[in-house]
Design a protein around this motif. Sequence first.
Motif, PDB file in Angstrom:
ATOM      1  N   THR A  58       0.954  -1.375   0.252  1.00 58.91           N
ATOM      2  CA  THR A  58       0.107   0.174  -0.310  1.00 58.91           C
ATOM      3  C   THR A  58       1.131   1.289  -0.153  1.00 58.91           C
ATOM      4  N   GLU A  59      -0.567   2.255  -0.317  1.00 61.60           N
ATOM      5  CA  GLU A  59       0.965   3.736  -0.484  1.00 61.60           C
ATOM      6  C   GLU A  59       1.957   4.257   0.720  1.00 61.60           C
ATOM      7  N   PRO A  60       1.938   3.486   2.331  1.00 59.79           N
ATOM      8  CA  PRO A  60       2.335   4.176   3.720  1.00 59.79           C
ATOM      9  C   PRO A  60       3.694   3.359   3.158  1.00 59.79           C
ATOM     10  N   TRP A  61       3.572   2.283   2.705  1.00 60.13           N
ATOM     11  CA  TRP A  61       4.654   1.929   2.292  1.00 60.13           C
ATOM     12  C   TRP A  61       6.003   1.410   1.428  1.00 60.13           C
ATOM     13  N   GLU A  63       5.673   4.863   0.198  1.00 60.44           N
ATOM     14  CA  GLU A  63       6.383   6.293   1.043  1.00 60.44           C
ATOM     15  C   GLU A  63       7.362   6.063   1.421  1.00 60.44           C
ATOM     16  N   LEU A  64       7.003   4.938   2.538  1.00 56.89           N
ATOM     17  CA  LEU A  64       8.564   5.159   3.330  1.00 56.89           C
ATOM     18  C   LEU A  64       9.500   3.896   2.722  1.00 56.89           C
ATOM     19  N   ARG A  90       4.965  -8.010   5.902  1.00 52.97           N
ATOM     20  CA  ARG A  90       5.084  -7.147   6.019  1.00 52.97           C
ATOM     21  C   ARG A  90       3.613  -7.030   6.886  1.00 52.97           C
ATOM     22  N   TYR A 161      11.662   5.840  10.776  1.00 59.27           N
ATOM     23  CA  TYR A 161      11.698   4.894  10.331  1.00 59.27           C
ATOM     24  C   TYR A 161      11.228   3.454  10.762  1.00 59.27           C
ATOM     25  N   GLN A 164       7.710   3.712  11.825  1.00 56.76           N
ATOM     26  CA  GLN A 164       6.977   3.502  11.349  1.00 56.76           C
ATOM     27  C   GLN A 164       6.789   2.611  10.431  1.00 56.76           C
ATOM     28  N   GLN A 165       7.516   1.267  10.669  1.00 53.75           N
ATOM     29  CA  GLN A 165       7.728  -0.107   9.903  1.00 53.75           C
ATOM     30  C   GLN A 165       6.974  -0.613  11.084  1.00 53.75           C
ATOM     31  N   LEU A 168       3.566   0.205  10.741  1.00 53.62           N
ATOM     32  CA  LEU A 168       2.272  -0.643   9.587  1.00 53.62           C
ATOM     33  C   LEU A 168       2.691  -2.516  10.369  1.00 53.62           C
TER      34      LEU A 168
END
Length: 243
Positions: A58-61, A63-64, A90, A161, A164-165, A168
């Motif tokens: 997905t987007e968040p991944w 982007e990260l 993930r 970072y 966020q990982q 997610l």
Amino acid sequence: MTAMRDRYLKEIGIPVWRLRASSAELSTVMTEPSGAAVGAAAAPRVIEPLPREVAPATEPWAELVAAVKGCTRCALHKSRTQTVFGVGRRDAHLFVIGEAPGADEDRQGEPFVGRAGQLLNAMLRAIGLPRSEVFIANILKCRPPGNRDPQPEEAASCTPYLSQQIALVQPRVLLAVGRISAQWLLQTDTPIGRLRGRVQSYGERNTPLVVTYHPAYLLRSPLDKAKAWTDLCLVKELLSRSP
Ligand code: URA
């Protein structure tokens, strides 16, 4: 548990000795070269991943991944060959956190691919978790030159970072490998020997965190592999608890 322990000890290179069934005999048996321990029970069962929705890319991944790839937040970006984002499922139940990429990781762009990585893979397999079933990342996404310890400013710049990982993936358990990772995540100077062996807690979600020795250290100090095994058993036990 005995068969699993034997497999772990064999995989990480410790000969396995065990008393025969009758203690009166007081003799020992050693694991056969084939890996089948004499008189051992069936081979250890691989833990089936619990049913869980597989997270799409997905987007968040995306982007990260892009943010890490282009990161210039600290000076390490000048000396890196490439960033080392992390690898794995993930939606993993177990998230393994190391210290920083070494030379092999810097070259290949993946964490724990050198000798220490081989041992880490064996340790994970021994509790029924192939590398592909977990998520593996480091505190730092770039290699410190000469494999020196990460500096606190570098870890501070990079931690968002990792946070966020973790947010997610939402793992059920975190495994910090090595002193640097454990002390940074827990924000303590307590020696690793006193952090390991029990369940710690990380972040606002109070995610259970287990600390163990770094596989590179275990390669140098094989006597501590037995303690690492008890840490891994603790991870397995936590994962087997219902969510
Ligand atoms: N050591 C670590 O802590 N991480 C790696 O990725 C490789 C070695």
